[in-house]
Enzyme design. Structure first.
Site, PDB file in Angstrom:
ATOM      1  N   CYS A  88       0.966  -1.134   0.023  1.00 47.05           N
ATOM      2  CA  CYS A  88      -0.050  -0.087   0.039  1.00 47.05           C
ATOM      3  C   CYS A  88       1.017   1.162   0.091  1.00 47.05           C
ATOM      4  O   CYS A  88       1.976   1.279   0.795  1.00 47.05           O
ATOM      5  CB  CYS A  88      -0.990   0.045   1.202  1.00 47.05           C
ATOM      6  SG  CYS A  88      -1.755   1.530   1.318  1.00 47.05           S
TER       7      CYS A  88
ATOM      8  N   CYS B 148      -1.352   5.889   7.147  1.00 47.79           N
ATOM      9  CA  CYS B 148      -2.643   5.540   7.457  1.00 47.79           C
ATOM     10  C   CYS B 148      -2.611   4.386   8.706  1.00 47.79           C
ATOM     11  O   CYS B 148      -1.792   3.663   8.828  1.00 47.79           O
ATOM     12  CB  CYS B 148      -3.260   4.516   6.262  1.00 47.79           C
ATOM     13  SG  CYS B 148      -4.955   3.949   6.560  1.00 47.79           S
TER      14      CYS B 148
ATOM     15  N   CYS C 232      -8.207   0.932  -1.447  1.00 49.37           N
ATOM     16  CA  CYS C 232      -7.724   0.270   0.022  1.00 49.37           C
ATOM     17  C   CYS C 232      -7.513  -1.059  -0.153  1.00 49.37           C
ATOM     18  O   CYS C 232      -8.470  -1.716  -0.615  1.00 49.37           O
ATOM     19  CB  CYS C 232      -8.488   0.836   1.043  1.00 49.37           C
ATOM     20  SG  CYS C 232      -8.057  -0.225   2.645  1.00 49.37           S
TER      21      CYS C 232
ATOM     22  N   GLN D 287     -20.508  -9.143  10.685  1.00 45.99           N
ATOM     23  CA  GLN D 287     -18.910  -9.303  10.621  1.00 45.99           C
ATOM     24  C   GLN D 287     -18.401  -8.981   9.349  1.00 45.99           C
ATOM     25  O   GLN D 287     -19.040  -8.795   8.192  1.00 45.99           O
ATOM     26  CB  GLN D 287     -18.641 -10.916  10.727  1.00 45.99           C
ATOM     27  CG  GLN D 287     -19.074 -11.624  11.922  1.00 45.99           C
ATOM     28  CD  GLN D 287     -18.287 -11.295  13.154  1.00 45.99           C
ATOM     29  OE1 GLN D 287     -17.157 -10.707  12.874  1.00 45.99           O
ATOM     30  NE2 GLN D 287     -18.580 -11.946  14.224  1.00 45.99           N
TER      31      GLN D 287
ATOM     32  N   TYR E 210     -24.816 -12.275  23.439  1.00 42.45           N
ATOM     33  CA  TYR E 210     -24.390 -11.233  22.318  1.00 42.45           C
ATOM     34  C   TYR E 210     -24.384 -11.547  20.853  1.00 42.45           C
ATOM     35  O   TYR E 210     -23.378 -11.859  20.162  1.00 42.45           O
ATOM     36  CB  TYR E 210     -22.779 -10.944  22.775  1.00 42.45           C
ATOM     37  CG  TYR E 210     -22.462 -10.689  24.113  1.00 42.45           C
ATOM     38  CD1 TYR E 210     -22.425  -9.531  24.477  1.00 42.45           C
ATOM     39  CD2 TYR E 210     -22.272 -11.787  24.972  1.00 42.45           C
ATOM     40  CE1 TYR E 210     -21.955  -9.458  25.899  1.00 42.45           C
ATOM     41  CE2 TYR E 210     -21.865 -11.796  26.314  1.00 42.45           C
ATOM     42  CZ  TYR E 210     -21.672 -10.485  26.723  1.00 42.45           C
ATOM     43  OH  TYR E 210     -21.451 -10.028  28.188  1.00 42.45           O
TER      44      TYR E 210
ATOM     45  N   CYS F 227     -12.732 -11.412  20.400  1.00 42.65           N
ATOM     46  CA  CYS F 227     -11.950 -10.476  19.383  1.00 42.65           C
ATOM     47  C   CYS F 227     -11.025  -9.880  20.204  1.00 42.65           C
ATOM     48  O   CYS F 227     -10.229  -8.847  19.748  1.00 42.65           O
ATOM     49  CB  CYS F 227     -12.956  -9.625  18.775  1.00 42.65           C
ATOM     50  SG  CYS F 227     -13.765  -8.545  19.705  1.00 42.65           S
TER      51      CYS F 227
END
Ligand code: SAH
Length: 454
Positions: free
Chosen positions: A75, A81, A162, A286, A315, A411
């Site tokens: 990139c 970034c 991106c 997701q 959740y 996560c």
């Protein structure tokens, strides 16, 4: 007490580790220095930027030796970034790093020494995986710009593509940006709280090809609305829905309370495995559907369902895991704090003709104890909490309820480790940990864990 180095020192350092945010760790007389963009095994000339009592931060000036795991970041704006942190590390190196992170944290925070952490399940192609772009818009040198924030700041780095985003989504964002620019729409300014357009959000159902565009504005009024709803679908027939979300508050939160559909449907559809999902502008979904399928299959395997079980999915978001499990369970109960997500979950159950699922909006730590009091007891309990992990009240109910198995989807390895320690003390055994790489090129790590009642 004097630190071994001080601000603005230029020194040579050898690095031996990576932190949880991907910075290299080097030591000078036992004093740790954190420097982005260097890898374990590398030696580099660095400049000290900041010192604290036990550690300091530095900036890479020149690499003196290079790790065999180092690759050229593809990139162009990688060094500015804040989106990716690991593009300079080979993909095999990234997977290794993530596995080690999980092992280290489970041992340090969870006290889990001999835990089997399996090799991370990675992607065949770890690029262009994200199904959702959300970019703030702004002005730089008089030019309309849109892109991600710089590392640790709110300066926008203008972006025309991106490499972790779906390419079609990338093109749609450029189109929206072009229309806004041509129409002279004033970007929102965080400092002055003036301007109109705050964020451009696009989401693609990667398995259906359907796209939704959301324009987040400060004002109810969207100038040149007609041009947006004419030109976007003309250029991209994949766009099935264009919405406006109004966020008039002085806040970092992207979305406001109100969403209006400007054109097309209120939702788009996507599939994971053989389950179909309706996704509306504000739904949590997701971001990496390929790996989500891998993750959910792993959760399903760990749940070990035979068709006779009562399952609780805490959740549950829009009911993704619940519906995945419902096909193999007797009854599934899902709970989620966002009422709109529960609405979606109910629609999704109908869409898939699954009538053995019940959804309730509320806090998992309140609803599940209430269910338990009413006599609802899970054989298998699935939890997929946000980064802060499970609430203590929920962990206590899990321990009281004694399900045969717990499947913990996480996560955040640190809060996972904290919660596993509590569950281990409460009578469960951590059997296996499977990390899944949902976020290649970044330091984020997702895990699925199987716990059995001891
Ligand atoms: N299992 C879902 C969503 C996981 S994200 C999926 O795979 O898509 C975590 C979810 O927890 C979010 O939808 C968030 O809104 C919800 N949440 C956060 N705090 C909660 C709480 N205290 N009780 C119930 N749900 C909560």
């Amino acid at each position: 007490m004097a630190t071994p180095v001080k601000k603005n020192d230029i020194i040579d350092v050898t690095f031996h580790d990576l932190t949880h945010d991907g910075s290299g760790v080097g030591k000078i007389d036992g004093y740790a220095l954190f420097v982005p963009n260097v890898l374990p095994g590398e030696k580099a000339k660095i400049k000290v930027l900041k010192t604290k009592k036990g550690y300091g931060y530095g900036k890479l000036l020149e690499l003196q030796t290079s790790s065999p795991d180092r690759v050229d970041p593809p990139c162009d704006i990688y060094d500015q970034c804040g989106g990716c942190q690991l593009q300079h590390l080979s993909y095999a190196g990234q997977l290794n790093y993530k596995r080690n992170q999980v092992k280290e944290v489970l041992e340090r925070i969870g006290g889990l020494k001999d835990i089997h952490v399996k090799p991370v399940l990675g992607m065949d192609d770890p690029w262009r995986y994200r199904n959702k772009v959300q970019v703030p818009v702004g002005v730089k040198d008089g030019e309309f710009i849109a892109g991600f924030y710089q590392k640790r700041s709110h300066q926008i780095v203008d972006m025309d593509h991106c490499l972790i985003q779906d390419s079609l989504n990338d093109e749609v964002v450029q189109k929206v940006k072009q229309i806004a620019k041509d129409c002279g729409i004033e970007p929102y300014n965080e400092q002055t709280h003036r301007g109109i357009l705050r964020h451009i959000v696009t989401r693609i159902g990667q398995n259906t090809g359907e796209i939704m565009v959301v324009l987040v504005t400060k004002t109810e009024e969207l100038p040149f609305r007609k041009r947006f709803i004419k030109e976007i679908p003309e250029a991209f027939p994949e766009v099935k829905s264009i919405a406006q979300n109004i966020n008039s508050k002085r806040t970092n939160t992207i979305f406001g309370e109100k969403t209006n559909t400007l054109w097309g449907r209120e939702e788009i559809y996507d599939t994971i495995g053989d389950i179909k999902f309706a996704i509306s502008a504000r739904s949590f979904y997701q971001v990496n559907p390929v790996q989500t399928h891998v993750l959910y299959n792993q959760a399903l395997e760990y749940a070990g369902l035979t068709g006779k079980e009562t399952v609780i999915d805490a959740y549950c978001g829009i009911g993704t895991i619940s519906l995945f499990l419902a096909k193999k369970a007797k009854q599934v109960y899902g709970v989620e704090i966002v009422p709109q997500a529960i609405e979606d979950a109910k629609i999704n159950a109908e869409l898939n003709e699954l009538d053995n699922v019940t959804f309730e909006a509320g806090k998992a730590e309140e609803v599940i104890p209430a269910w338990y009091k009413q006599g609802i007891k899970a054989d298998v309990l699935v939890v997929d909490p946000p980064r802060k992990g499970c609430d203590e009240a929920l962990l206590n109910t899990m321990i009281e309820m004694k399900p045969e198995r717990i499947v913990y989807v996480s996560c955040n390895p640190s809060t996972l480790a904290r919660d596993l320690k509590i569950l281990e003390a409460g009578g469960f055994k951590t059997v296996e940990v499977q990390p899944v790489d949902m976020f290649p090129q970044t330091t984020h790590t997702e895990c699925v864990v199987r716990l059995d009642l001891k």
